[in-house]
Design an enzyme around this catalytic site. Sequence first.
Site, PDB file in Angstrom:
ATOM      1  N   GLU A 170      -0.634  -9.185  -0.284  1.00 46.74           N
ATOM      2  CA  GLU A 170      -2.085  -9.367  -0.072  1.00 46.74           C
ATOM      3  C   GLU A 170      -2.829  -9.450  -1.402  1.00 46.74           C
ATOM      4  O   GLU A 170      -3.750 -10.253  -1.566  1.00 46.74           O
ATOM      5  CB  GLU A 170      -2.609  -8.216   0.797  1.00 46.74           C
ATOM      6  CG  GLU A 170      -2.041  -8.306   2.214  1.00 46.74           C
ATOM      7  CD  GLU A 170      -2.288  -7.062   3.056  1.00 46.74           C
ATOM      8  OE1 GLU A 170      -1.879  -5.957   2.636  1.00 46.74           O
ATOM      9  OE2 GLU A 170      -2.878  -7.194   4.131  1.00 46.74           O
ATOM     10  N   GLY A 181       0.682  -4.782   0.917  1.00 51.73           N
ATOM     11  CA  GLY A 181      -0.500  -4.862   0.053  1.00 51.73           C
ATOM     12  C   GLY A 181      -0.240  -5.646  -1.235  1.00 51.73           C
ATOM     13  O   GLY A 181      -1.179  -6.169  -1.830  1.00 51.73           O
ATOM     14  N   GLU A 192       4.668  -4.791   7.498  1.00 53.72           N
ATOM     15  CA  GLU A 192       3.930  -3.685   8.128  1.00 53.72           C
ATOM     16  C   GLU A 192       4.382  -3.354   9.535  1.00 53.72           C
ATOM     17  O   GLU A 192       4.328  -2.195   9.942  1.00 53.72           O
ATOM     18  CB  GLU A 192       2.417  -3.993   8.129  1.00 53.72           C
ATOM     19  CG  GLU A 192       1.746  -3.870   6.766  1.00 53.72           C
ATOM     20  CD  GLU A 192       1.829  -5.131   5.920  1.00 53.72           C
ATOM     21  OE1 GLU A 192       2.557  -6.071   6.304  1.00 53.72           O
ATOM     22  OE2 GLU A 192       1.151  -5.171   4.884  1.00 53.72           O
ATOM     23  N   ALA A 242       0.876  -1.167   0.000  1.00 49.81           N
ATOM     24  CA  ALA A 242       0.000   0.000   0.000  1.00 49.81           C
ATOM     25  C   ALA A 242       0.918   1.223   0.000  1.00 49.81           C
ATOM     26  O   ALA A 242       2.105   1.126   0.349  1.00 49.81           O
ATOM     27  CB  ALA A 242      -0.884  -0.024   1.236  1.00 49.81           C
TER      28      ALA A 242
END
Length: 258
Positions: A112, A109, A132, A64
């Site tokens: 993911e 992300g 993260e 992300a």
Amino acid sequence: MYNNLKFEVKEGIAYITMSRPKALNALNTETLNDLHVAFHECQKNDEIKVVILTGEGKAFVAGADIAEMCKLNAQEGRAYMYKGHAVMNQIEALQKPVIAAVNGYALGGGCELSMACDIRIASENALFGQPEVNLGIIPGFGGTQRLTRLVGKGMAKYIIMQAKNIKGPEAKQLGLAEDCVAPEDLMPTAEKVARTIMSKAPIAVAQAKVAINVGADLDMKTASQFEIECMSTCFSSEDKAEGMTAFLEKRDAVWKNK
Ligand code: CAA
């Protein structure tokens, strides 16, 4: 039409190539919106049978967007996570197979995103990970849940709590990737898998996807019932009659997707 990805359809395969070079294809809001539109197109375009998702350059997706998230307060952060989850769930719910061809960094992300796909083919250069906790957060686009379902609870904690990076070959050993191949073989391998799937009955393939995805989150009894419903959908298709008749007549089936 798209800001941060390339979209192309060739011989039944939709190629979605993440392309935001200045940020190693990181998922900012604009990119999440692009993905939403691209996967919507994959659902409605009957020419598309299978999707291959990959990245341009040395990253699949590096996570992300940290620069964007840095500015968000708690409420905005929550909305951002909802958006990420919506896109991951959209990919999982697509009634067509999605293959991630993981060419490089698949972090946060990005990992993911690959896990929301049905099948992951990793390059030997791929690097998976959920870093993260280095940033004071946790995986927020479904990583705590999808990684656990793929590699188990203990291994998911081992990876997430240490922000441990996993190279392509190890990802295959762990079940985080289904195959790991030399970089030059990545797209040919993904395309071979795509073509093999495309040669099968499309309704059966779609029902297998939903039976596995939905059933995995249910207790055995309910999941078994759900499988029977998915099988009933196959039994009511013309392709079931065609597949079985073709077998008995010793010829190749001709699928109608009906
Ligand atoms: N968000 C925003 N920008 C990113 C980014 C990200 N996730 N990853 C890389 N970039 C940017 C860098 O800031 C850099 O920009 P500038 O050139 O403007 O400085 C550019 O992409 C190139 O990156 P690097 O110079 O760092 O490239 P490198 O080859 O030295 O390192 C890397 C590559 C190891 C992937 C490193 O970029 C990195 O660690 N990136 C962050 C990975 C990460 O922590 N991802 C998780 C994000 S949080 C998340 O995803 C939460 C969630 O679950 C929803």
